[in-house]
Design an enzyme around this catalytic site. Structure first.
Site, PDB file in Angstrom:
ATOM      1  N   LEU A 150       4.730 -35.343  26.647  1.00 16.67           N
ATOM      2  CA  LEU A 150       5.026 -36.524  26.118  1.00 16.67           C
ATOM      3  C   LEU A 150       6.694 -36.472  26.035  1.00 16.67           C
ATOM      4  O   LEU A 150       7.497 -35.308  25.840  1.00 16.67           O
ATOM      5  CB  LEU A 150       4.673 -36.781  24.431  1.00 16.67           C
ATOM      6  CG  LEU A 150       3.035 -36.773  24.284  1.00 16.67           C
ATOM      7  CD1 LEU A 150       3.079 -37.021  22.905  1.00 16.67           C
ATOM      8  CD2 LEU A 150       2.627 -38.017  25.276  1.00 16.67           C
ATOM      9  N   ASP A 151       7.172 -37.534  25.960  1.00 16.11           N
ATOM     10  CA  ASP A 151       8.747 -37.785  25.805  1.00 16.11           C
ATOM     11  C   ASP A 151       9.255 -38.137  24.311  1.00 16.11           C
ATOM     12  O   ASP A 151       8.363 -38.245  23.680  1.00 16.11           O
ATOM     13  CB  ASP A 151       9.367 -38.798  26.941  1.00 16.11           C
ATOM     14  CG  ASP A 151       8.990 -40.103  26.568  1.00 16.11           C
ATOM     15  OD1 ASP A 151       8.432 -40.454  25.396  1.00 16.11           O
ATOM     16  OD2 ASP A 151       9.158 -40.908  27.560  1.00 16.11           O
ATOM     17  N   ILE A 152      10.224 -38.283  24.144  1.00 17.25           N
ATOM     18  CA  ILE A 152      11.025 -38.661  22.763  1.00 17.25           C
ATOM     19  C   ILE A 152      10.119 -39.953  22.310  1.00 17.25           C
ATOM     20  O   ILE A 152      10.312 -40.105  20.960  1.00 17.25           O
ATOM     21  CB  ILE A 152      12.325 -38.693  22.824  1.00 17.25           C
ATOM     22  CG1 ILE A 152      12.926 -38.888  21.577  1.00 17.25           C
ATOM     23  CG2 ILE A 152      12.964 -40.003  23.401  1.00 17.25           C
ATOM     24  CD1 ILE A 152      14.470 -38.645  21.331  1.00 17.25           C
ATOM     25  N   PHE A 153       9.772 -40.959  22.895  1.00 24.41           N
ATOM     26  CA  PHE A 153       9.004 -42.046  22.669  1.00 24.41           C
ATOM     27  C   PHE A 153       7.565 -41.910  22.626  1.00 24.41           C
ATOM     28  O   PHE A 153       6.902 -42.960  22.427  1.00 24.41           O
ATOM     29  CB  PHE A 153       9.349 -43.228  23.809  1.00 24.41           C
ATOM     30  CG  PHE A 153      10.772 -43.351  23.731  1.00 24.41           C
ATOM     31  CD1 PHE A 153      11.665 -44.231  22.725  1.00 24.41           C
ATOM     32  CD2 PHE A 153      11.711 -43.024  24.853  1.00 24.41           C
ATOM     33  CE1 PHE A 153      12.862 -44.360  22.999  1.00 24.41           C
ATOM     34  CE2 PHE A 153      12.934 -43.308  24.835  1.00 24.41           C
ATOM     35  CZ  PHE A 153      13.767 -43.984  23.995  1.00 24.41           C
ATOM     36  N   HIS A 211       5.374 -40.966  24.914  1.00 22.73           N
ATOM     37  CA  HIS A 211       4.637 -41.562  26.065  1.00 22.73           C
ATOM     38  C   HIS A 211       4.763 -40.317  26.981  1.00 22.73           C
ATOM     39  O   HIS A 211       5.754 -39.723  26.813  1.00 22.73           O
ATOM     40  CB  HIS A 211       5.405 -42.806  26.632  1.00 22.73           C
ATOM     41  CG  HIS A 211       5.471 -44.032  25.787  1.00 22.73           C
ATOM     42  ND1 HIS A 211       6.620 -44.732  25.520  1.00 22.73           N
ATOM     43  CD2 HIS A 211       4.503 -44.690  24.771  1.00 22.73           C
ATOM     44  CE1 HIS A 211       6.218 -45.812  24.867  1.00 22.73           C
ATOM     45  NE2 HIS A 211       5.074 -45.596  24.272  1.00 22.73           N
TER      46      HIS A 211
END
Length: 134
Positions: free
Chosen positions: A14-17, A19
């Protein structure tokens, strides 16, 4: 012929959002291709001959997001056969809702380490791939 492999989205994907990070999709697609080549039985013999499949182009179309816990299915198939190249179509689908997440076209050339360049596909593999394309 079509190969399928499933990957469960983990926290490190996952990324910071929250997702799946776009770079992780490249890894998912690569896992799908390796599984496909294993199933198709196309890798080990070529490596012993000093021949590899070198990626020369990847086009990725991001369609929807994937999140933690999603189970994604990567479908891989041959779509085009050239003299020295093959193109594969890959699709990543979220199996919970059957939603298309990513679509990609990947082009390889048959590369000889000995000649340090692209070479025509060996005839036995050309026939096998042509048969898989239909």
């Amino acid at each position: 012929m079509q190969g399928k492999v499933q990957i469960k989205v983990r926290g490190f994907h996952l990324d910071i959002f929250q997702h799946v990070n776009n770079a992780r999709y490249l890894e998912f697609l690569e896992e799908g291709r390796w599984a496909f080549f294993d199933e198709f039985n196309i890798g080990d013999d070529l490596l012993k001959q000093g021949i590899i499949w070198a990626i020369v182009n990847i086009n990725i179309d991001f369609k929807a997001e994937a999140s933690f816990g999603d189970v994604l299915e990567i479908d891989t198939q041959f779509t085009k056969l050239g003299n020295r190249s093959i193109t594969m179509k890959q699709r990543i689908v979220n199996i919970a809702n059957d939603k298309l997440v990513v679509e990609a076209d990947v082009t390889y050339v048959c590369f000889s380490k000995e000649h340090n360049g692209a070479i025509p596909l060996p005839d036995d593999y050309r026939k096998k791939i042509a048969q898989a394309i239909g």
